[in-house]
Design a protein around this motif. Structure first.
Motif, PDB file in Angstrom:
ATOM      1  N   ASP A 378      32.689  38.726  16.543  1.00 17.44           N
ATOM      2  CA  ASP A 378      32.444  37.991  15.302  1.00 17.44           C
ATOM      3  C   ASP A 378      32.972  36.554  15.362  1.00 17.44           C
ATOM      4  O   ASP A 378      32.651  35.741  14.498  1.00 17.44           O
ATOM      5  N   VAL A 379      33.797  36.258  16.365  1.00 17.62           N
ATOM      6  CA  VAL A 379      34.378  34.920  16.501  1.00 17.62           C
ATOM      7  C   VAL A 379      33.879  34.306  17.787  1.00 17.62           C
ATOM      8  O   VAL A 379      34.001  34.917  18.866  1.00 17.62           O
ATOM      9  N   GLN A 380      33.303  33.134  17.710  1.00 14.53           N
ATOM     10  CA  GLN A 380      32.789  32.455  18.900  1.00 14.53           C
ATOM     11  C   GLN A 380      33.739  31.337  19.313  1.00 14.53           C
ATOM     12  O   GLN A 380      34.323  30.659  18.461  1.00 14.53           O
ATOM     13  N   GLU A 381      33.870  31.160  20.624  1.00 19.00           N
ATOM     14  CA  GLU A 381      34.716  30.116  21.191  1.00 19.00           C
ATOM     15  C   GLU A 381      33.869  29.278  22.124  1.00 19.00           C
ATOM     16  O   GLU A 381      33.774  29.545  23.325  1.00 19.00           O
ATOM     17  N   LEU A 382      33.239  28.217  21.550  1.00 17.21           N
ATOM     18  CA  LEU A 382      32.394  27.332  22.336  1.00 17.21           C
ATOM     19  C   LEU A 382      33.193  26.100  22.753  1.00 17.21           C
ATOM     20  O   LEU A 382      34.138  25.705  22.081  1.00 17.21           O
ATOM     21  N   ILE A 383      32.796  25.513  23.893  1.00 18.07           N
ATOM     22  CA  ILE A 383      33.553  24.375  24.407  1.00 18.07           C
ATOM     23  C   ILE A 383      32.719  23.121  24.573  1.00 18.07           C
ATOM     24  O   ILE A 383      33.265  22.036  24.756  1.00 18.07           O
ATOM     25  N   ALA A 384      31.389  23.213  24.558  1.00 18.67           N
ATOM     26  CA  ALA A 384      30.557  22.034  24.760  1.00 18.67           C
ATOM     27  C   ALA A 384      30.695  21.095  23.554  1.00 18.67           C
ATOM     28  O   ALA A 384      30.815  21.537  22.408  1.00 18.67           O
ATOM     29  N   GLY A 385      30.654  19.809  23.867  1.00 22.49           N
ATOM     30  CA  GLY A 385      30.776  18.840  22.783  1.00 22.49           C
ATOM     31  C   GLY A 385      29.883  17.657  23.018  1.00 22.49           C
ATOM     32  O   GLY A 385      29.259  17.539  24.042  1.00 22.49           O
TER      33      GLY A 385
END
Length: 385
Positions: A378-385
């Motif tokens: 349920d929790v996403q950890e994205l790194i692209a910016g």
């Protein structure tokens, strides 16, 4: 429950170039296949017939008529590519054999031929430098009426194949072995391994082919009397064979678009390495619904699918660790909002294009695409910016 390919997925699969087919353009794989076929023709003094069959096959031909049990794990959609309840993309070129056997029931003379069935096969497979989701394979079946074929003939067949793939004049120290193996459509089954020297100098046994005597039930299924008919069956991965012949360590090179690589894929001379692009690694902490979902072949196939045209950038996908909620600290379970039965899987992506250097930003974007496709939390950890 089976899942079926979408029209887009099916079209992508059917549009993939078959490197073993001269009609699709020249490639060293065709030269290697021709050497193997010629070696067996010389060994037995029999003609060969090459069949380039449609990769869409009846599920019954892929499994039932080759003796696979109804509950065989290979039937699962995790590992096979089904189009409908009765049609699939072949998972091995042996799927073409039943249709070739059926017309022989009316053969009255002294029949003795080598049947050659090359082409692409479609599987859910791991992502690494020796595996792809659509490898090339060839089935080589000698079918004979009014004569016996036995283990000695099988040994001679294996020896001829090894010599054709790795000629002793060029590879004087090559060794091979045959170990017992079970196949649903053969008797006296064998796995053919060759001893090779790895780039780091280590020696290792690698599988080259699987073979055996054609099983009586397969013959009977086409109306052929096993007291009158006999056969030898050998299946070989053409990508692996060509990589061994040319000394290639990354299967993606066989399809590379770099001119300095492409030009080397037109002959069987040893491969001359060209400058490699740097690797970029990205680790992913995923939540999956169960430990069964942490399957490197399933995850690899999902990653290939979501990356689409960029899939060749993915050199490897590794499962580093799988941890249940009971094994994780409560704070981690709370942070990830994991539900009962879910697991935390640590994956490593190795990103390495063959023709350019990947930027960190591009690597992060690719990492996030894979993450979103595979993550079930349920929790996403994205790194692209």
């Amino acid at each position: 429950m089976k899942t079926y390919l979408s029209h887009a997925q099916l079209n992508d699969a059917l549009s993939l170039r078959d490197l073993s087919d001269p009609d699709a353009g020249q490639h060293a794989m065709q030269l290697l296949l021709a050497d193997v076929v010629a070696a067996l023709e010389r060994l037995w003094g029999v003609p060969s017939r090459t069949h380039r069959l449609n990769p869409l096959v009846a599920t019954a031909d892929n499994y039932d008529r080759l003796g696979y049990s109804p509950d065989d794990i290979t039937r699962d959609s995790r590992y096979s590519r089904h189009v409908s309840p009765t049609v699939m993309l072949r998972s091995h070129t042996s799927a073409g054999i039943p249709a070739l056997l059926d017309p022989l029931r009316g053969e009255l003379g002294r029949y003795d031929e080598l049947q050659v069935l090359p082409g692409l096969v479609y599987r859910r497979d791991a992502v690494d430098r020796t595996h792809v989701g659509a490898p090339h394979q060839v089935d080589l079946w000698r079918l004979k009426a009014r004569g016996l074929l036995g283990p000695a003939d099988l040994d001679a067949m294996m020896e001829a194949v090894v010599e054709a793939v790795l000629p002793s004049s060029e590879y004087p120290d090559v060794q091979w072995r045959a170990t017992p193996a079970r196949h649903s459509y053969t008797a006296a089954g064998r796995q053919l391994d060759v001893l090779v020297t790895l780039p780091d100098g280590r020696r290792e046994w690698l599988e080259l082919a699987e073979c055996g005597l054609v099983a009586a039930p397969v013959l009977r299924g086409s109306g052929l009397d096993p007291r009158r008919w006999a056969g030898l069956a050998l299946g070989m991965g053409l990508d692996r064979a060509l990589m061994l012949r040319k000394g290639i360590t990354d299967i993606r090179l066989l399809r590379s678009g770099r001119p300095e690589v492409q030009s080397q894929m037109l002959d069987l001379a040893p491969y001359r390495p060209v400058s490699a692009m740097p690797e970029i690694r990205r680790d992913l902490s995923l939540v999956l619904d169960s430990g069964d979902d942490a399957d490197v072949e399933l995850l690899g196939d999902l990653a290939r699918t979501v990356l689409g045209p960029d899939a060749d950038v993915l050199a490897a996908l590794e499962v580093l660790a799988v941890t249940t909620t009971a094994e994780l600290p409560p704070a981690a379970v709370e942070r990830l909002r994991m539900r009962a039965g879910q697991v935390n899987a640590l994956l490593r992506l190795v990103l390495q294009p063959l023709d350019r250097t990947l930027t960190d930003r591009e690597a992060n974007a690719l990492r996030d695409r894979v993450y979103v496709a595979l993550h079930r939390g349920d929790v996403q950890e994205l790194i692209a910016g």
